[in-house]
Design a protein around this motif. Structure first.
Motif, short mmCIF file in Angstrom:
data_model
loop_
_atom_site.label_atom_id
_atom_site.label_comp_id
_atom_site.label_asym_id
_atom_site.label_seq_id
_atom_site.Cartn_x
_atom_site.Cartn_y
_atom_site.Cartn_z
N GLY A 206 0.79 -1.22 0.00
CA GLY A 206 0.00 0.00 0.00
C GLY A 206 0.82 1.27 0.00
O GLY A 206 0.27 2.37 0.10
N ALA A 207 2.15 1.15 -0.15
CA ALA A 207 3.00 2.34 -0.12
C ALA A 207 2.85 3.20 -1.39
O ALA A 207 3.19 4.37 -1.38
CB ALA A 207 4.47 1.93 0.04
N GLY A 208 2.37 2.57 -2.46
CA GLY A 208 2.18 3.31 -3.72
C GLY A 208 3.19 2.93 -4.80
O GLY A 208 3.27 3.59 -5.83
N LYS A 209 3.92 1.82 -4.59
CA LYS A 209 4.96 1.41 -5.54
C LYS A 209 4.35 1.03 -6.90
O LYS A 209 4.79 1.52 -7.94
CB LYS A 209 5.76 0.23 -4.98
CG LYS A 209 6.35 0.48 -3.59
CD LYS A 209 7.21 -0.69 -3.11
CE LYS A 209 6.44 -2.00 -2.88
NZ LYS A 209 5.40 -1.92 -1.83
N SER A 210 3.35 0.15 -6.87
CA SER A 210 2.78 -0.32 -8.14
C SER A 210 2.06 0.81 -8.87
O SER A 210 2.10 0.89 -10.10
CB SER A 210 1.79 -1.46 -7.89
OG SER A 210 2.46 -2.55 -7.31
N THR A 211 1.40 1.68 -8.12
CA THR A 211 0.71 2.82 -8.73
C THR A 211 1.73 3.73 -9.41
O THR A 211 1.50 4.21 -10.53
CB THR A 211 -0.08 3.59 -7.65
OG1 THR A 211 -1.05 2.70 -7.09
CG2 THR A 211 -0.77 4.80 -8.22
P1 ADP Z 1 2.14 -1.01 -3.31
O1 ADP Z 1 2.46 -1.41 -4.71
O2 ADP Z 1 3.24 -0.25 -2.66
O3 ADP Z 1 1.66 -2.15 -2.46
P2 ADP Z 1 -0.18 0.26 -4.49
O4 ADP Z 1 0.29 1.26 -5.46
O5 ADP Z 1 -0.68 -1.04 -5.00
O6 ADP Z 1 0.92 0.04 -3.37
O7 ADP Z 1 -1.38 0.90 -3.63
C1 ADP Z 1 -1.33 2.20 -3.05
C2 ADP Z 1 -2.69 2.54 -2.44
O8 ADP Z 1 -3.65 2.68 -3.48
C3 ADP Z 1 -3.23 1.48 -1.51
O9 ADP Z 1 -3.93 2.14 -0.47
C4 ADP Z 1 -4.18 0.71 -2.38
O10 ADP Z 1 -5.20 0.12 -1.60
C5 ADP Z 1 -4.73 1.78 -3.29
N1 ADP Z 1 -5.13 1.29 -4.61
C6 ADP Z 1 -4.31 0.67 -5.50
N2 ADP Z 1 -4.99 0.39 -6.63
C7 ADP Z 1 -6.26 0.84 -6.46
C8 ADP Z 1 -7.43 0.86 -7.27
N3 ADP Z 1 -7.43 0.37 -8.52
N4 ADP Z 1 -8.55 1.41 -6.75
C9 ADP Z 1 -8.55 1.94 -5.51
N5 ADP Z 1 -7.49 1.97 -4.69
C10 ADP Z 1 -6.34 1.42 -5.15
#
Ligand code: ADP
Ligand code: ADP
Length: 228
Positions: A39-44
């Motif tokens: 949930g840190a935002g890495k994948s986003t």
């Molecule tokens: P990480 O890759 O570091 O685990 P993510 O980028 O997956 O983090 O997620 C960052 C935040 O955005 C988290 O709170 C996650 O729940 C939220 N999130 C990710 N994808 C979605 C989505 N498609 N819709 C709503 N919230 C999302």
């Protein structure tokens, strides 16, 4: 131009601020780690760098191209690997790699595939359906796929997440050698400090979308110790 220049990069999902005004530079040939837990935002962040998600705010240039205007030019010279992307199961390893070679318009696809097969010990697996591979074998195919276009920028999302410790170690050693020999810039997203320490020259620590600290691996270890 640097491999990546992000300025105030922001992504909001409804009420969730997934990435909050992230700014950083990845120099050509450099290796930056995005370190943070779930949930840190890495994948986003990676999805925005690949043009798969449109930022809510901020700006990002990849290999000198503004992703809001010119993302196909950027992506021709970049590539991506993640254990969460499945390989088409019925296609052989060679066919999987050929699909990506065509996608990136790779000249002499057969030659490039043979070269990667030799580098990643895949030569004996080329005719095997991807669905029959072990996790370690799939990882090697995923790496070959991500290098098919000789990228100038490689984005790696948790490259060792689904692997046993020995295979994870093999992948880290392989990447360590690759980054030295290729001069490719690498952005490595990981929750593993030891992995980031070994592979990166600069680390960005993310927590719930915010950049909470950054520095060399040695600087971060001196501040936080080895057990994060
Ligand atoms: P990480 O890759 O570091 O685990 P993510 O980028 O997956 O983090 O997620 C960052 C935040 O955005 C988290 O709170 C996650 O729940 C939220 N999130 C990710 N994808 C979605 C989505 N498609 N819709 C709503 N919230 C999302
Ligand atoms: P500050 O937080 O003081 O502005 P900088 O961002 O300028 O720090 O970086 C501190 C050090 O880290 C500098 O030596 C800089 O060259 C180095 N650095 C910064 N970003 C990167 C990067 N992406 N890759 C490698 N080294 C970096």
């Amino acid at each position: 131009a640097p491999a990546i220049e992000a300025e105030g990069l922001t992504k909001r999902y409804g009420a969730t601020l997934a990435v909050d005004a992230l700014s950083f530079t990845l120099p050509r040939g450099g290796t930056v780690g995005l370190l943070g837990g779930n949930g840190a935002g890495k994948s986003t962040t990676i999805a925005m760098l690949l043009g798969l998600l449109i930022p809510t705010g901020g700006r990002v240039r990849v290999l000198g191209h503004d992703m809001a205007r010119d993302r196909f030019a950027a992506l021709a010279r970049a590539n991506f690997s993640s254990p969460y992307i499945a390989l088409p199961h019925r296609l052989s390893v060679a066919e999987n790699l050929l699909v990506y070679a065509h996608l990136y318009d790779v000249p002499d696809a057969a030659g490039r595939i043979a070269e990667l097969a030799a580098q990643l010990s895949l030569a004996d697996l080329l005719d095997r359906p991807a669905g029959q591979l072990s996790a370690g074998q799939k990882t090697r195919v995923a790496l070959a796929k991500s290098l098919i276009n000789r990228p100038d920028l490689l984005l790696l999302d948790e490259p060792t997440a689904s692997l046993d410790p020995d295979t994870a170690d093999w992948v880290r050693s392989w990447l360590e050698r690759y980054r030295q020999e290729s001069g490719c810039a690498i952005l490595l997203a990981s929750h593993n400090m030891a992995e980031v320490e070994r592979l990166c020259d600069h680390v960005l620590m993310l927590k719930t979308g915010r950049l909470v600290d950054s520095g060399s691996p040695a600087e971060l270890l001196s501040r936080y110790g080895r057990d994060d």
